[in-house]
Design a protein around this motif. Structure first.
Motif, short mmCIF file in Angstrom:
data_model
loop_
_atom_site.label_atom_id
_atom_site.label_comp_id
_atom_site.label_asym_id
_atom_site.label_seq_id
_atom_site.Cartn_x
_atom_site.Cartn_y
_atom_site.Cartn_z
N ALA A 51 0.82 -1.21 0.00
CA ALA A 51 0.00 0.00 0.00
C ALA A 51 0.86 1.27 0.00
O ALA A 51 0.61 2.20 -0.76
N ILE A 52 1.89 1.28 0.84
CA ILE A 52 2.72 2.49 0.97
C ILE A 52 3.69 2.63 -0.20
O ILE A 52 3.82 3.70 -0.79
N ALA A 53 4.37 1.52 -0.56
CA ALA A 53 5.35 1.59 -1.65
C ALA A 53 4.70 1.60 -3.02
O ALA A 53 5.33 1.99 -4.00
N GLY A 54 3.42 1.15 -3.09
CA GLY A 54 2.72 1.07 -4.37
C GLY A 54 1.82 2.26 -4.64
O GLY A 54 2.27 3.32 -5.08
N THR A 67 12.79 6.81 -8.22
CA THR A 67 11.52 6.07 -8.35
C THR A 67 11.67 4.62 -7.89
O THR A 67 11.18 4.23 -6.83
N TRP A 68 12.39 3.84 -8.67
CA TRP A 68 12.56 2.41 -8.37
C TRP A 68 13.26 2.19 -7.04
O TRP A 68 12.81 1.41 -6.20
N SER A 69 14.40 2.87 -6.83
CA SER A 69 15.18 2.65 -5.61
C SER A 69 14.42 3.07 -4.36
O SER A 69 14.49 2.40 -3.32
N VAL A 70 13.67 4.16 -4.45
CA VAL A 70 12.86 4.60 -3.32
C VAL A 70 11.75 3.59 -3.04
O VAL A 70 11.46 3.26 -1.88
N MET A 71 11.12 3.08 -4.10
CA MET A 71 10.07 2.08 -3.94
C MET A 71 10.59 0.84 -3.22
O MET A 71 9.97 0.33 -2.28
N GLU A 72 11.76 0.33 -3.62
CA GLU A 72 12.34 -0.85 -3.00
C GLU A 72 12.71 -0.58 -1.54
O GLU A 72 12.55 -1.45 -0.68
N THR A 73 13.18 0.62 -1.26
CA THR A 73 13.52 0.98 0.12
C THR A 73 12.27 1.02 1.00
O THR A 73 12.28 0.55 2.14
#
Length: 435
Positions: A187-190, A412-418
């Protein structure tokens, strides 16, 4: 000295895999031999440790991961993944589109390994973006975050399955707890993080993929698609909980074995997504054979990590490191997450990070009987997803498909994975109070 040797072994792995770019399995074996020699182990002890480490680590994992790959192949080739995605999106509508994408990504991410899932959902994301005229990353992040969570948290994906096997964690409980932790992480990362990405409007390079979409008339029904995709979750979870109550029932005991549950799921998929869709048993068998070829490199990585684990044990390194970590008084779940996160940032591979972390911590985890092994699987899994950057294949996959600069990919991607990693840790620490 053993602590120095542990750090030296990790450093050598980083150099061999990241800089020299040597095959990961060979790197694990070389580091295992080197660590054994430096630790003054006898040659016979080293060779036997490597053999037993490889064999003991693979065990039923070969069956679980192999059957998982087969199931994913049937879900992908039949068009079931496409059916689940398009139907869920139509149900949620444009207002709740991001949540529909996240749910679709999670459901198809359970049977599909990450790279396979990525290649399948990206054309769907492009199609949805073209139809709705919404920013591509705004749509992509919810779905890909769900795929990432399934890859890092849930069996039968290779890393969590292998970690669960090493810790003797109950796969059914791991799945159930994993889904509970996955919900806030996705929910938060998506959808929540995805809403901040509307400003990114890259020009998409559609030449990177071939949309081999199954015609709608040939796709299985939504019920059949969902049933097959979620069957392993249902079987593994339900059977793990009822097994203790039917100790005298041979049928229940047999089907409570995780690899039997996966086998049943594959056979159901062959019939419902293969034979019922007009394929012959021979054609289905060919697909299953192809799927297992794709998972072979992952099994070798797991085998190599098993060899290093056994050398750690034989040399006394694991016991020594465990004693030091006990004195640190850190929460064991946080410790597992932190070590996996550190190795992930250094090496890039979530699978290698998770397996290396659990091998370092194994004696300490086994001595701390108060810590749930299922939650430890999730903590290490969450740590293994931390901050994907330029040394991770997933980073470049995302960058090239969405035609981003390195800087924008980091944002974008790196923040999402974090976010997936940190929220996963918080979820595990909260869940610890209720288990």
């Amino acid at each position: 000295m053993p602590l120095v040797l542990t750090l030296l072994a990790i450093l050598c792995l980083i150099i061999l895999i990241l800089w020299i770019k040597l095959d990961t399995f060979i790197s694990f074996i070389l580091v295992s031999i080197g660590l054994g020699l430096i630790s003054n182990l006898k040659i016979e002890t080293i060779t036997k440790a490597i053999q037993s480490g490889v064999g003991g680590t693979l065990g039923e994992l070969t069956l679980i991961i192999g059957f998982g790959a087969m199931l994913g192949k049937m879900v992908a080739v039949s068009g079931a993944a496409h059916k689940i995605t398009t139907k869920l999106i139509s149900v949620f509508g444009e207002k709740y589109l991001l949540w529909g994408l996240a749910l679709a990504g999670f459901i198809i991410g359970i049977p599909l390994f990450y790279n396979a899932g990525f290649v399948i959902v990206v054309p769907l994301i492009f199609s949805i973006a073209a139809t709705t005229r919404l920013p591509i990353l705004y749509l992509a992040i919810p779905m890909l975050s769900a795929l990432s969570v399934a890859h890092g948290y849930l069996p039968p994906h290779p890393s969590p399955a292998a970690i669960a096997s090493l810790l003797h964690a109950n796969l059914g409980k791991t799945l159930m707890y994993g889904i509970l932790v996955a919900i806030p992480a996705i929910a938060i990362a998506g959808p929540i993080f995805g809403k901040t990405l509307k400003k990114y409007k890259p020009t998409i390079n559609t030449n990177l993929f071939t949309d081999q979409e199954v015609p709608e008339a040939e796709q299985p029904s939504l019920f059949r698609s969902m049933f097959v995709a979620l069957l392993p979750v249902v079987l593994l979870t339900v059977m793990s909980f009822i097994k203790p109550y039917f100790l005298d029932n041979k049928f229940i005991q047999l089907f409570a074995e995780p690899y039997i549950g996966m086998l049943v799921s594959v056979l159901v998929a062959v019939y419902l997504l293969g034979v019922k869709q007009g394929k012959t048993i021979g054609q289905c068998s060919k697909l299953l054979e192809e799927s297992f070829k794709g998972v072979a490199p992952i099994l070798l990585i797991i085998a190599g990590s098993g060899a290093l684990k056994q050398i750690f044990i034989e040399s006394g390194t694991s016991e020594y490191v465990g004693e030091i970590l006990i004195q640190s008084n850190l929460n064991l779940l946080f410790l597992g997450w932190a070590i996996a996160a550190f190795i992930r940032v250094c090496i890039g591979s979530a699978t290698i990070a998770g397996l290396t972390a659990v091998n370092i911590l194994l004696p300490l985890i086994q001595s701390q009987t108060g810590t749930s092994p299922e939650l430890m699987v999730l903590a290490i899994g969450a740590g293994s997803l931390m901050f994907s950057h330029i040394n991770d294949g997933g980073f470049w996959l995302f960058k090239e498909y969405f035609n981003l600069s390195i800087n924008d990919t980091l944002k974008t991607w790196s923040v999402m994975e974090t976010l997936v990693s940190v929220v996963g840790l918080v979820g595990v620490l909260i869940l610890q109070f209720f288990i």
